[in-house]
Design a protein around this motif. Structure first.
Motif, mmCIF file in Angstrom:
data_model
loop_
_atom_site.group_PDB
_atom_site.id
_atom_site.type_symbol
_atom_site.label_atom_id
_atom_site.label_comp_id
_atom_site.label_asym_id
_atom_site.label_seq_id
_atom_site.Cartn_x
_atom_site.Cartn_y
_atom_site.Cartn_z
ATOM 1 N N UNK A 116 50.406 50.821 34.925
ATOM 2 C CA UNK A 116 49.787 51.258 33.677
ATOM 3 C C UNK A 116 48.539 52.041 34.027
ATOM 4 N N UNK A 117 48.586 53.359 33.862
ATOM 5 C CA UNK A 117 47.425 54.178 34.194
ATOM 6 C C UNK A 117 46.979 54.026 35.633
ATOM 7 N N UNK A 118 47.933 53.880 36.540
ATOM 8 C CA UNK A 118 47.624 53.758 37.958
ATOM 9 C C UNK A 118 47.319 52.351 38.431
ATOM 10 N N UNK A 119 47.339 51.373 37.530
ATOM 11 C CA UNK A 119 47.069 49.989 37.892
ATOM 12 C C UNK A 119 48.318 49.137 37.704
ATOM 13 N N UNK A 120 48.508 48.171 38.596
ATOM 14 C CA UNK A 120 49.647 47.274 38.473
ATOM 15 C C UNK A 120 49.463 46.341 37.276
ATOM 16 N N UNK A 121 50.577 45.966 36.653
ATOM 17 C CA UNK A 121 50.551 44.969 35.584
ATOM 18 C C UNK A 121 49.773 43.745 36.089
ATOM 19 N N UNK A 122 48.800 43.251 35.325
ATOM 20 C CA UNK A 122 47.911 42.197 35.822
ATOM 21 C C UNK A 122 48.594 40.858 36.099
ATOM 22 N N UNK A 123 49.787 40.641 35.564
ATOM 23 C CA UNK A 123 50.449 39.350 35.743
ATOM 24 C C UNK A 123 51.472 39.349 36.879
ATOM 25 N N UNK A 124 51.590 40.467 37.591
ATOM 26 C CA UNK A 124 52.519 40.516 38.712
ATOM 27 C C UNK A 124 51.867 39.885 39.939
ATOM 28 N N UNK A 125 52.605 39.021 40.622
ATOM 29 C CA UNK A 125 52.058 38.275 41.754
ATOM 30 C C UNK A 125 52.621 38.792 43.070
ATOM 31 N N UNK A 126 51.729 39.098 43.998
ATOM 32 C CA UNK A 126 52.158 39.657 45.287
ATOM 33 C C UNK A 126 53.040 38.691 46.059
ATOM 34 N N UNK A 127 52.801 37.380 45.930
ATOM 35 C CA UNK A 127 53.552 36.396 46.708
ATOM 36 C C UNK A 127 54.643 35.699 45.898
#
Length: 241
Positions: free
Chosen positions: A149-160
């Motif tokens: 979203x506008x160059x930022x990852x969705x805040x609820x996505x977890x890398x692990x």
């Protein structure tokens, strides 16, 4: 004669190139990408005279009656058991199902979700922004979550995250002239899939279509994924060869 020929070629209309599909790897995982540029005939498909198409083959056969064919295609959004779209679906300017802006269960309701819009160019629009701005989309499909979203990852996505599935979605360039459709060829999590669009492809907005049932039709790669019937399908239309 040579001057006339050169002038004729210069003035002749240039046909839009077909979608380009290719395999790639990102962070050790395999993906297939299909890029569509503004000016190509990109459409959404859901139903014909006999009900939901349900498959790439049925869409291709319907286009064949018009002397046309599918250039590439993939599933394009979530759907109910009867194959009806979940959320907004617009086909050839006609709203078939309505926008959903409330949060809810499952990936679709993991806000912010969004809408892939086809007009003169392409856009991925956050759903509540879509409701406020009412952009004129000739074709539109809603899904969720947004990935970028506008160059930022969705805040609820977890890398692990250990939620691993074959996934597919679409990302759009800032100028709206390119749409890149991606499908993973192995199970990945949301965070990795979102980073593909942002970090590898440099696309500021991207939308998740679905997972597990994700499928691709790419004749240039000799690929025609089968499986259970699908709901919405996105694909390019080209002259029948």
């Amino acid at each position: 004669m040579r001057l006339w020929l050169a002038l004729a070629l210069a003035l002749a209309p240039v046909a839009a190139s077909a979608a380009e599909c290719r395999d790639t790897t990102f962070e050790g995982a395999s993906y297939t990408l299909c890029e569509v540029r503004a000016g190509e005939d990109l459409r959404l498909f859901h139903s014909g005279p006999d009900g939901a198409y349900g498959s790439f083959r049925n869409v291709d056969e319907a286009l064949g009656a018009e002397g046309k064919a599918l250039g590439f295609a993939m599933n394009a959004g979530m759907y109910h058991r009867d194959l009806a779209p979940v959320g907004l679906y617009v086909e050839d300017g006609v709203e078939v199902s309505k926008l959903i802006t409330s949060d809810g269960p499952g990936n679709f309701g993991l806000l912010p979700n969004g809408v892939f819009c086809i007009a003169d160019g392409f856009r991925v629009i956050e759903s509540r922004t879509y409701k406020k701005t009412k952009p004129g989309c000739r074709y539109a499909t809603q899904s969720g979550p947004m990935l970028v979203i506008g160059g930022k990852l969705h805040p609820k996505l977890l890398a692990d995250s250990d939620s691993l599935y074959v996934r597919n979605g679409v990302g759009v360039s800032e100028d709206g002239r390119r749409a890149v459709f991606a499908i993973s060829n192995e199970a990945v999590n949301f965070h990795a899939f979102a980073r593909l669009f942002r970090d590898e492809l440099g696309l500021p907005d991207a939308l998740y279509f679905d997972g597990n049932i994700s499928r691709l039709y790419a004749p240039a790669l000799d690929r025609h994924d089968g499986g259970f019937p699908m709901g919405p399908i996105v694909g390019t239309v080209v002259p029948k060869g």
